[in-house]
Design an enzyme around this catalytic site. Structure first.
Site, PDB file in Angstrom:
ATOM      1  N   SER A 125      -5.937 -11.265  38.510  1.00  0.00           N
ATOM      2  CA  SER A 125      -5.522 -11.632  39.857  1.00  0.00           C
ATOM      3  C   SER A 125      -6.652 -11.438  40.857  1.00  0.00           C
ATOM      4  O   SER A 125      -7.504 -10.555  40.681  1.00  0.00           O
ATOM      5  CB  SER A 125      -4.346 -10.734  40.251  1.00  0.00           C
ATOM      6  OG  SER A 125      -4.113 -10.814  41.632  1.00  0.00           O
ATOM      7  N   TYR A 150       0.150  -2.078  41.051  1.00  0.00           N
ATOM      8  CA  TYR A 150       0.076  -3.377  40.364  1.00  0.00           C
ATOM      9  C   TYR A 150      -1.381  -3.829  40.262  1.00  0.00           C
ATOM     10  O   TYR A 150      -1.861  -4.208  39.200  1.00  0.00           O
ATOM     11  CB  TYR A 150       0.918  -4.429  41.110  1.00  0.00           C
ATOM     12  CG  TYR A 150       0.600  -5.846  40.677  1.00  0.00           C
ATOM     13  CD1 TYR A 150       1.054  -6.329  39.456  1.00  0.00           C
ATOM     14  CD2 TYR A 150      -0.191  -6.696  41.473  1.00  0.00           C
ATOM     15  CE1 TYR A 150       0.739  -7.623  39.039  1.00  0.00           C
ATOM     16  CE2 TYR A 150      -0.497  -7.982  41.064  1.00  0.00           C
ATOM     17  CZ  TYR A 150      -0.035  -8.446  39.849  1.00  0.00           C
ATOM     18  OH  TYR A 150      -0.352  -9.712  39.439  1.00  0.00           O
ATOM     19  N   LYS A 154      -4.270  -4.368  36.918  1.00  0.00           N
ATOM     20  CA  LYS A 154      -5.125  -5.535  36.621  1.00  0.00           C
ATOM     21  C   LYS A 154      -6.580  -5.088  36.457  1.00  0.00           C
ATOM     22  O   LYS A 154      -7.284  -5.535  35.552  1.00  0.00           O
ATOM     23  CB  LYS A 154      -5.020  -6.587  37.728  1.00  0.00           C
ATOM     24  CG  LYS A 154      -3.663  -7.260  37.835  1.00  0.00           C
ATOM     25  CD  LYS A 154      -3.335  -8.093  36.621  1.00  0.00           C
ATOM     26  CE  LYS A 154      -1.952  -8.724  36.679  1.00  0.00           C
ATOM     27  NZ  LYS A 154      -1.454  -9.195  35.395  1.00  0.00           N
TER      28      LYS A 154
HETATM   29  P1  NAD Z   1       6.714 -13.806  35.496  1.00  0.00           P
HETATM   30  O1  NAD Z   1       7.374 -12.515  35.769  1.00  0.00           O
HETATM   31  O2  NAD Z   1       7.439 -15.058  35.810  1.00  0.00           O
HETATM   32  O3  NAD Z   1       6.245 -13.878  33.967  1.00  0.00           O
HETATM   33  C1  NAD Z   1       5.922 -12.731  33.218  1.00  0.00           C
HETATM   34  C2  NAD Z   1       6.724 -12.794  31.931  1.00  0.00           C
HETATM   35  O4  NAD Z   1       6.421 -11.653  31.136  1.00  0.00           O
HETATM   36  C3  NAD Z   1       8.244 -12.786  32.163  1.00  0.00           C
HETATM   37  O5  NAD Z   1       8.811 -13.839  31.411  1.00  0.00           O
HETATM   38  C4  NAD Z   1       8.683 -11.426  31.650  1.00  0.00           C
HETATM   39  O6  NAD Z   1       9.994 -11.463  31.121  1.00  0.00           O
HETATM   40  C5  NAD Z   1       7.623 -11.144  30.604  1.00  0.00           C
HETATM   41  N1  NAD Z   1       7.395  -9.722  30.310  1.00  0.00           N
HETATM   42  C6  NAD Z   1       7.082  -8.714  31.173  1.00  0.00           C
HETATM   43  N2  NAD Z   1       6.922  -7.560  30.493  1.00  0.00           N
HETATM   44  C7  NAD Z   1       7.121  -7.841  29.184  1.00  0.00           C
HETATM   45  C8  NAD Z   1       7.114  -7.067  27.993  1.00  0.00           C
HETATM   46  N3  NAD Z   1       6.884  -5.747  28.006  1.00  0.00           N
HETATM   47  N4  NAD Z   1       7.363  -7.691  26.815  1.00  0.00           N
HETATM   48  C9  NAD Z   1       7.629  -9.019  26.776  1.00  0.00           C
HETATM   49  N5  NAD Z   1       7.661  -9.798  27.863  1.00  0.00           N
HETATM   50  C10 NAD Z   1       7.416  -9.209  29.060  1.00  0.00           C
HETATM   51  O7  NAD Z   1       5.298 -13.781  36.256  1.00  0.00           O
HETATM   52  P2  NAD Z   1       4.235 -14.940  36.460  1.00  0.00           P
HETATM   53  O8  NAD Z   1       4.190 -15.251  37.906  1.00  0.00           O
HETATM   54  O9  NAD Z   1       4.449 -16.024  35.472  1.00  0.00           O
HETATM   55  O10 NAD Z   1       2.912 -14.134  36.120  1.00  0.00           O
HETATM   56  C11 NAD Z   1       2.328 -14.127  34.825  1.00  0.00           C
HETATM   57  C12 NAD Z   1       1.149 -13.177  34.841  1.00  0.00           C
HETATM   58  O11 NAD Z   1       0.236 -13.606  35.846  1.00  0.00           O
HETATM   59  C13 NAD Z   1       1.515 -11.735  35.183  1.00  0.00           C
HETATM   60  O12 NAD Z   1       0.718 -10.879  34.399  1.00  0.00           O
HETATM   61  C14 NAD Z   1       1.122 -11.613  36.638  1.00  0.00           C
HETATM   62  O13 NAD Z   1       0.790 -10.301  36.994  1.00  0.00           O
HETATM   63  C15 NAD Z   1      -0.089 -12.536  36.708  1.00  0.00           C
HETATM   64  N6  NAD Z   1      -0.337 -13.049  38.056  1.00  0.00           N
HETATM   65  C16 NAD Z   1       0.661 -13.687  38.721  1.00  0.00           C
HETATM   66  C17 NAD Z   1       0.431 -14.137  40.017  1.00  0.00           C
HETATM   67  C18 NAD Z   1       1.533 -14.810  40.800  1.00  0.00           C
HETATM   68  O14 NAD Z   1       1.407 -14.922  42.014  1.00  0.00           O
HETATM   69  N7  NAD Z   1       2.593 -15.308  40.182  1.00  0.00           N
HETATM   70  C19 NAD Z   1      -0.833 -13.948  40.620  1.00  0.00           C
HETATM   71  C20 NAD Z   1      -1.824 -13.301  39.902  1.00  0.00           C
HETATM   72  C21 NAD Z   1      -1.572 -12.860  38.605  1.00  0.00           C
END
Ligand code: NAD
Ligand code: UDP
Length: 339
Positions: A125, A150, A154
């Site tokens: 991120s 959080y 990262k």
């Molecule tokens: P999201 O919550 O929609 O997707 C994450 C998925 O991981 C979910 O389906 C959740 O059920 C699953 N998950 C979490 N912990 C788990 C575990 N222990 N075992 C199995 N599954 C697990 O989030 P997203 O927006 O799709 O983000 C995906 C990744 O990108 C994350 O790591 C997030 O930190 C990173 N990210 C997201 C953003 C954003 O703005 N959406 C920005 C920067 C980074």
């Protein structure tokens, strides 16, 4: 054709990436505990692409269960999306965040080593640039000081992956630093489906538009920015997903660690987001200006030159596309996947 394991692949970014990988001819396997998603998302991926996806319901921290996935399938690369991502919740429940986000990473690395899988892409991120670095952010800047657990997860996971690659010269690691993904697949079948009150701007705007929330509060109007509200680098989730396809092509062909910003390079203010959403969709968004949200930086945006130069990737979709596609998803699925 290469087979890609998407850890956390049923979530917002994972589901869009699954669609783009399938359309590019990759085979996709999803492993998710559905803690922030649901099996319906996997069905929708299949509906959009007309291809089938093998999905495992499991906690990635559970190394034994995860091993079965590696035993049953010859995996060429992993994309690690599985993480908890709510900034405020991470302040209230830091141990949960460190346990989940770090252990999922360690568990994946252990299984990869045991089964000879050498390629991993990690969802990092822009938050790792911290408070010190000036915008626009470039990849060679030092990681900065984060304002919440959080963000620290990262930073730590980037470090863990870099150390793993230092120790194992066969390992290929791509760290993708996402900026602010918004929007939804153009079909309106998949999109962002936050549980409870949304923390992020665009889902909040969309829920006001559909009548689930009364009004948006814009956090702060006194920042040192052109209109006084914070500016961010919003990126269409489909552009972001296509960035993963390019990163897969890259990770399969290289060794060592490479970092890429995935953003547009152009910041928009909160007020501009609200105005564009209203204009493109011809709908009013009730809003008020309120106090600043603790921890928010005035501005965050990418220099996205490296991804263009090395991966041949750049964003194609405009802010108007992002607003239109968000509304298309939200109005067709007013309660998300729980219709
Ligand atoms: P999201 O919550 O929609 O997707 C994450 C998925 O991981 C979910 O389906 C959740 O059920 C699953 N998950 C979490 N912990 C788990 C575990 N222990 N075992 C199995 N599954 C697990 O989030 P997203 O927006 O799709 O983000 C995906 C990744 O990108 C994350 O790591 C997030 O930190 C990173 N990210 C997201 C953003 C954003 O703005 N959406 C920005 C920067 C980074
Ligand atoms: N924001 C806002 N009202 C909300 C949610 C967010 O004004 O209800 C602002 C927030 O202060 C930030 C921008 O919208 O300036 C983007 O916030 P978001 O949480 O979506 O992403 P962040 O950049 O914090 O990761």
């Amino acid at each position: 054709m290469s087979r890609i394991l998407l850890a956390g692949g049923a979530g917002y970014i994972g589901s869009h990436t699954a669609v783009e990988l399938l359309e590019a001819g990759y085979e996709v396997i999803i492993a998710d505990n559905y803690s922030n998603s649901c099996p319906e998302a996997v069905k929708r991926i299949e509906e959009i692409t007309g291809k089938s996806v093998k999905a495992y319901e499991l906690d990635i921290k559970d190394t034994e269960k995860l091993e079965n996935v590696f035993k049953e399938n010859k995996i060429d690369a992993v994309i690690h999306f599985a993480g908890l991502k709510a900034v405020g919740e991470s302040v209230a429940k830091p141990v949960l965040y460190y346990r989940n986000n770090i252990d999922t990473t360690l568990s994946l690395l252990e299984c990869m080593e045991k089964y000879g899988v050498n390629n991993i892409i990690f969802s990092s991120s822009a938050t790792v640039y911290g408070e010190e670095n000036p915008v626009p952010y470039t990849e060679e800047m030092n990681r900065g000081t984060c304002t919440n657990p959080y963000g620290w997860t990262k930073v730590m996971m980037e470090q863990i992956l870099e150390d793993a690659a230092k120790a194992n010269k066969d390992l290929s690691v791509v760290l993708l630093r996402y900026f602010n993904p918004i929007g939804a697949h153009v079909s309106g079948k998949i999109g962002e489906d936050p549980q409870g009150i949304p923390n992020n701007l665009m889902p909040y705007v969309a829920q006001v538009a559909v009548g689930r929330r009364e009004q948006l509060t814009i956090f702060g109007k006194d920042y040192d920015t052109p209109d006084g509200t914070c500016r961010r680098d919003y990126i269409h989730v489909t552009d972001l997903a296509i960035g993963h396809v390019k990163a897969i092509d890259y990770v399969l062909e290289h060794k060592g660690v490479e970092i890429f910003n995935l953003g547009t390079g152009t910041p928009y203010s909160v007020t501009e987001i609200v105005e564009t959403f209203e204009k493109v969709n011809d709908i009013k968004i009730n809003h008020v200006y309120g106090a600043r949200r603790p921890g928010d930086l005035p501005e965050s945006y990418a220099n996205a030159d490296k991804a263009l130069k090395v991966l041949g990737w750049k964003t194609e979709r405009t802010l108007a596309d992002m607003c239109r596609d968000t509304w298309n998803w939200q109005k067709n699925n007013p309660n998300g996947y729980n219709k």
